[in-house]
Scaffold this motif. Sequence first.
Motif, PDB file in Angstrom:
ATOM      1  N   VAL A  62       0.780  -1.262   0.008  1.00 49.69           N
ATOM      2  CA  VAL A  62       0.058  -0.143   0.035  1.00 49.69           C
ATOM      3  C   VAL A  62       0.866   1.226   0.066  1.00 49.69           C
ATOM      4  N   MET A  63       0.355   2.253  -0.743  1.00 47.08           N
ATOM      5  CA  MET A  63       1.122   3.572  -0.783  1.00 47.08           C
ATOM      6  C   MET A  63       0.078   4.556   0.033  1.00 47.08           C
ATOM      7  N   ILE A  64       1.080   5.244   0.906  1.00 44.38           N
ATOM      8  CA  ILE A  64       0.122   6.558   1.679  1.00 44.38           C
ATOM      9  C   ILE A  64       0.775   7.714   0.962  1.00 44.38           C
ATOM     10  N   GLU A  65       0.116   8.545   0.491  1.00 42.44           N
ATOM     11  CA  GLU A  65       0.753   9.918  -0.345  1.00 42.44           C
ATOM     12  C   GLU A  65       0.057  11.094   0.259  1.00 42.44           C
ATOM     13  N   ASN A  66       0.623  12.156   0.470  1.00 43.83           N
ATOM     14  CA  ASN A  66       0.244  13.593   0.616  1.00 43.83           C
ATOM     15  C   ASN A  66       0.077  14.086  -0.835  1.00 43.83           C
ATOM     16  N   LEU A  67      -1.080  14.361  -1.453  1.00 42.63           N
ATOM     17  CA  LEU A  67      -1.360  14.651  -2.661  1.00 42.63           C
ATOM     18  C   LEU A  67      -2.323  15.921  -2.339  1.00 42.63           C
ATOM     19  N   LYS A  68      -1.624  17.014  -2.603  1.00 48.21           N
ATOM     20  CA  LYS A  68      -2.219  18.709  -2.386  1.00 48.21           C
ATOM     21  C   LYS A  68      -2.888  18.699  -1.042  1.00 48.21           C
TER      22      LYS A  68
END
Length: 244
Positions: free
Chosen positions: A199-205
Amino acid sequence: MGFFDGLRPGRAADFDSGSAATNAIELTKRHSQVSLTRQDAATGNLRINLTWRMRTSDIGGGRESLLRHPLKALRPPEVMGHSQSMVNVDLDLGCLYELTDGTKGVVQPLGGLLGDVNAPPYVKLSGDDRFGSASGETIYVNLDHREAIKRLLVFVYIYDQTPAFDRTHAIVTLYPSNGPRIEIGLDERHPQARSCAVVMIENLKDELVVRREVRFVYGFQAELDRLYGWGLQWGRGYKAKAEK
């Protein structure tokens, strides 16, 4: 001072984030992502847990003759718990991290790279479960510092001299501080795979998004690094001997 005391002094109970009693969100190929921000779950401590069990075909189950019990052929494969005496399975939980200041690294049992939850990288591995106990392995992510986190790749790998993923039933579960838990099952059959980007956890905008990956590879961390463009240098790692 114990580990939980170091995470947040005097507030160890805060790490019972999420609840097994709440509804679960299962990430699948069709429904592959969820926003923690939109669920008001992008603060506090995110608990990421790995548990696994052996399939009965590898621990003596399912060996009775189908001639004597023909209806068993119609039943789904049963999954049971296991102990060290039955099998020698060692799945490990790890996390590649990239912070907004450009810092990159890994949190994993190999090399004792356990991280820190109150300081960069704000990711902490609680320990190394070598036998698939009920508690499994757990990583904590301090989402109160989410503005410092660019992306996290949670992965599972098989330590040397252990069976492949097709002999186990593994689940990675995310327990946010609020709302339902998030489950990702590793049920695909890849008998030769040694690692899996889960799983990827990303801070997108300014929105924290959890996205299912479940990409099996035949190498180890270096191959996951290459696949996702982390750019770290890798060497051979070993674990300390397990305590008896």
